[in-house]
Design an enzyme around this catalytic site. Structure first.
Site, PDB file in Angstrom:
ATOM      1  N   CYS A 292     -11.586 -14.524  -6.397  1.00 36.78           N
ATOM      2  CA  CYS A 292     -12.080 -15.879  -6.600  1.00 36.78           C
ATOM      3  C   CYS A 292     -12.200 -16.623  -5.262  1.00 36.78           C
ATOM      4  CB  CYS A 292     -11.164 -16.635  -7.554  1.00 36.78           C
ATOM      5  SG  CYS A 292     -11.270 -16.034  -9.269  1.00 36.78           S
TER       6      CYS A 292
ATOM      7  N   HIS B 282     -11.587 -22.628  -6.865  1.00 39.12           N
ATOM      8  CA  HIS B 282     -10.400 -23.422  -7.198  1.00 39.12           C
ATOM      9  C   HIS B 282      -9.683 -23.911  -5.944  1.00 39.12           C
ATOM     10  CE1 HIS B 282      -7.482 -20.118  -6.257  1.00 39.12           C
ATOM     11  NE2 HIS B 282      -8.458 -19.342  -6.661  1.00 39.12           N
TER      12      HIS B 282
END
Length: 501
Positions: free
Chosen positions: A415, A396
């Site tokens: 992440c 992201h």
């Protein structure tokens, strides 16, 4: 622990059906066709297996004195040691490890049969060991680096640089009669440009040497010596030897990656590359999980993209990261788009965070669900790349752009944060009708959460390699998750009983 395969060719070598090599069979005196001098050179080469990252003691290499006292036993033991060593050089000592799907071997692509046939007939079998040792990609550069690292260990390692008792930083221009001379001694051991001039001033010449060292270690090359640089300066020389041993073994019989377009993320180096048919289409820095929340290694596929994603905060993040911030200033958290939900009479309802006594909330029994609305302050940024997996890991955007300038980028909760998400988006959406940068910008500007399936799903590999070869240069990064240490333990435990036979 790997059990070596049985192979039919051993009929020719041993004169009988051969069991798996984890239990090496006896061999007749006529095993090797090589003359005595060549067998001696073979034994000497096996005793130098440490230059290939292997431990000679694991192969029960017979002593030369046995050649005269028991010629048949000597040849049998030498044959057994040779086949075991050759197998490890070709296929690696560690077949697989738990939680390491990034490690895949394709031993079928490198069958032992032809090598064993050549071993049985070769007049100079030591040359097979040399060839096998250089077979993995980048083996020559890694072996040179390993030899230099072993030489440094043999020379006594690196001179120590005393670290300050607190978190003080040694700044350029500082005068320190203890640390500066020690720093000169440490850097001069590996950098011929550093002169031992006896000065206790952290002068520009020494600052430049520190910057070179920091760049090589993946640290910010600012010449300021803080905690991370002191740790790197004082890392034992043996640590580099062990990393290079692991790097060599990991490359043996490594399964070839597909030629199709794919995304590769080296978590240890905190870099992403999009590769296709051997060409790098895009490369960028990434931010990966901090050691306490390590990014898991995995092989998945990127299937869709979400614009203006909201963030459903995982419970661990909520209680460990956000609870202290809510305690400090719940109104500021509201302004960043965070919303709090709780259960009231069996129904989930939104609660004004300024009405909650956050200091009485227990992190062990965190009772709330936290969401963050899409927006500029959202932790996921404006774009989320979805790659379904059981770990809830995705790639992201991020509002914290300044962190990409840091050489050490292990800051996330697992992440992958992307330095240039729009450039990755261009590649992911290639072939999607009507999706150009202008349309993407309109969607982002709308602040509405929107998702689109990727025209073709892309393989994504999150892997861990602390050693990267660029040209003839080997670049090592710290073993931030201890995965090299785990690999080394498996590597040095596998079939250790062979040495005890």
């Amino acid at each position: 622990m790997r059990t070596l395969p049985a192979f039919g060719l051993a009929l020719a070598l041993f004169g009988a059906a051969a069991p798996a090599l984890a239990e090496p069979p006896a061999a007749p005196a006529t095993l090797l066709a090589a003359p005595a001098e060549a067998r001696h050179r073979l034994a000497e080469r096996l005793r130098r297996l440490e230059e290939d990252g292997l431990e000679p003691r694991f192969y029960a290499i017979p002593e030369e004195s046995q050649a005269l006292a028991d010629p048949a036993g000597y040849q049998s033991a030498l044959a057994r040691a040779t086949i075991l060593a050759l197998t490890d050089l070709l296929h690696g000592r560690v077949a697989s490890l738990a939680n390491r799907p990034d490690l895949r071997r394709d031993t079928a692509a490198l069958p032992l049969g032809p090598w064993l046939a050549e071993l049985a007939a070769s007049p100079e079998p030591a040359t097979l060991i040399d060839r096998a040792a250089l077979l993995p990609p980048e083996a020559a550069a890694l072996k040179r680096a390993l030899a230099a690292a072993r030489a440094r260990v043999a020379a006594g390692g690196w001179p120590a640089v005393p670290a300050p008792a607190g978190n003080e930083t040694l700044e350029p221009g500082a005068i320190d009669p203890v640390r500066v001379p020690a720093l000169r001694a440490r850097l001069s051991a590996g950098d011929p440009q550093v002169a031992l001039n006896g000065s206790d001033t952290y002068d520009p010449e020494l600052v430049a040497a520190v910057q070179r060292f920091q760049a090589a270690e993946g640290l910010e090359p600012d010449g300021r010596i803080g905690r991370l640089t002191f740790l790197a300066l004082n890392r034992p020389a043996e640590a580099k030897v062990n990393q290079l041993r692991v790097a060599l073994d990991m490359r043996r019989a490594a399964a070839a990656e597909p030629r199709e377009r794919r995304i590769e993320v080296n978590v240890a180096h905190q870099r992403l590359a999009v590769v296709e048919a051997g060409r790098t289409l895009l490369a960028m820095n990434v931010i990966v999980g901090k050691p306490a929340r390590a990014t898991p290694m995995m092989r998945v596929r990127l299937t869709s993209v979400q614009f203006n994603p909201p963030w459903g905060v995982p419970v661990r993040n909520a209680r460990e990261d956000l609870l202290p911030r809510f305690r400090r200033d719940p109104r500021a958290m509201m302004e960043k788009g965070f919303r709090v939900f709780g259960m009231v009479e069996g129904e989930r309802v939104e609660i004004d965070p300024t009405t909650i006594d956050w200091r009485s909330v227990s992190p062990e029994r965190f009772p709330y669900i936290i969401r963050q609305d899409a927006g500029d302050a959202n932790a996921l940024g404006r774009i989320k790349f979805v790659m379904p997996n059981g770990e809830d890991i995705y790639m992201h955007d991020t509002p914290d752009r300044h962190l990409f300038r840091r050489p050490d980028r292990a800051f996330s909760s697992g992440c992958i944060r992307l330095e240039r998400p729009l450039e990755l988006l261009d590649i992911v959406l290639e072939g999607a009708a009507g999706w150009d940068r202008a349309r993407v910008q309109r969607v982002l500007d709308s602040r509405q959460t929107t998702a689109i399936a990727a025209p073709r799903s892309l393989p994504v590999r999150l892997f861990y390699s602390t050693a990267v070869v660029e040209g003839d240069e080997v670049k090592l990064r710290p073993d931030i998750y201890g995965l090299d240490e785990a690999y080394l333990r498996a590597m040095d435990a596998t079939r250790a009983r062979v040495a005890q036979r």
